[in-house]
Structure formats: C-alpha cells, structure tokens
Enzyme design. Structure first.
Site, PDB file in Angstrom:
ATOM      1  N   TYR A  74       0.873  -1.178   0.000  1.00  0.00           N
ATOM      2  CA  TYR A  74       0.000   0.000   0.000  1.00  0.00           C
ATOM      3  C   TYR A  74       0.900   1.215   0.000  1.00  0.00           C
ATOM      4  CZ  TYR A  74      -2.915   3.702   2.075  1.00  0.00           C
ATOM      5  OH  TYR A  74      -3.555   4.884   2.353  1.00  0.00           O
ATOM      6  N   ASN A  97       0.662   5.297  -0.209  1.00  0.00           N
ATOM      7  CA  ASN A  97       0.033   6.606  -0.227  1.00  0.00           C
ATOM      8  C   ASN A  97       1.152   7.526  -0.705  1.00  0.00           C
ATOM      9  OD1 ASN A  97      -2.181   8.198   0.219  1.00  0.00           O
ATOM     10  ND2 ASN A  97      -2.248   7.848   2.417  1.00  0.00           N
ATOM     11  N   ARG A 104     -12.116   8.974  -5.937  1.00  0.00           N
ATOM     12  CA  ARG A 104     -12.885   9.007  -4.696  1.00  0.00           C
ATOM     13  C   ARG A 104     -12.786  10.381  -4.052  1.00  0.00           C
ATOM     14  NH1 ARG A 104      -8.866   5.081  -3.328  1.00  0.00           N
ATOM     15  NH2 ARG A 104      -8.394   6.327  -1.505  1.00  0.00           N
ATOM     16  N   ASP A 148     -12.339  11.089  -0.213  1.00  0.00           N
ATOM     17  CA  ASP A 148     -12.140  10.473   1.096  1.00  0.00           C
ATOM     18  C   ASP A 148     -12.531  11.486   2.162  1.00  0.00           C
ATOM     19  OD1 ASP A 148     -11.149   8.470  -0.498  1.00  0.00           O
ATOM     20  OD2 ASP A 148      -9.168   8.401   0.431  1.00  0.00           O
ATOM     21  N   ASP A 168      -2.418   5.216  -3.792  1.00  0.00           N
ATOM     22  CA  ASP A 168      -3.294   6.383  -3.764  1.00  0.00           C
ATOM     23  C   ASP A 168      -2.495   7.629  -4.092  1.00  0.00           C
ATOM     24  OD1 ASP A 168      -5.749   5.247  -3.230  1.00  0.00           O
ATOM     25  OD2 ASP A 168      -5.692   5.647  -1.081  1.00  0.00           O
TER      26      ASP A 168
END
Length: 137
Positions: free
Chosen positions: A34, A36, A81, A83, A113
């Site tokens: 993941y 970011n 999106r 968030d 992201d």
C-alpha cells in the site's frame, strides 16, 4: 455490469466507513503493498492493517470513501474518490483521491493512492478548496 475485481474494490472502499482496519485484512495478499504517494509504502498485510488503523485513529470521528468513478481493466481497478475525514477542529473534509488497485488471485496485491498534499494545507488554513473536490455519486 461490474467485474469481480471492481466489485471487490468497491466493497473494500465501502467498508472504510466501519473504521475497523482488521475487517479489511481479508482483502489483501500476504505480500501486498500500500503506497500513499509521498509517504513510505506499507509492505505486507500486517503493515497495511497497522497503517490503516493509524489513519483511522488520527480521524476518530469520520473515515469514509465516497466513490465518484470506478473503472476496471483486467487485474487493475482505478478509483476516483472523495475520502471524507473529520479533523480535530470538527470540520468534515472531502479529499479528492485517485487510487490504483492491482488484484492478484482475488485479493489486492498493490494499492496506490494519489492526492494533492497541498490541499491539506488549504484545509488547515481555512482556504476555500471546494472547487477542487469532485461531487461524489
């Protein structure tokens, strides 16, 4: 009609509102990454769950992903999106985020992201950033 991979990512994003990182564990491969962007990546499902738990703790009153657009092509699913987070000052902010999810064997193996880190400064200084936030569906 949504593919299996877009359905998986949609379900994952919808569960963010529950603010329980442990519930999300089942969506990841053991060696998932993941990232970011702009921050160090979390490597491995344990590190990802820990990272998400920290984010949810940082915003204890609100944590939700509102889908604007969702597109899939094979093993890659793209999300646009907003968030939603409530900051300590009590204001609920919408942060526009583009996300890329790579699916391997029915689980997320890579999640990246992308968002405008300068937007966080605008939020904290009270600057009007509403024109920068797409309307969610």
């Amino acid at each position: 009609m949504m593919s299996t991979n877009t359905t998986l990512v949609s379900e994952f994003c919808d569960l963010m509102v529950k603010r329980d990182a442990e519930v999300l564990r089942r969506f990841f491969t053991a060696d998932a990454v993941y990232h970011n962007v702009g921050m160090p990546p979390a490597v491995g499902v344990d590190a990802i769950v820990e990272n998400l738990a920290q984010q949810m703790t940082a915003f204890p009153d609100s944590y939700e992903y509102r889908m604007v657009n969702l597109a899939g092509d094979g093993d890659v699913v793209l999300t646009e999106r907003v968030d939603m987070i409530r900051t300590p000052d009590g204001i609920k902010h919408g942060v526009p985020v583009m996300g890329t999810f790579v699916i391997t064997g029915g689980k997320i193996s890579r999640w990246t992201d992308y968002f405008d880190t300068a937007l966080l400064v605008k939020m904290n200084t009270g600057e009007d950033y509403s024109a920068l936030v797409p309307q969610s569906s």
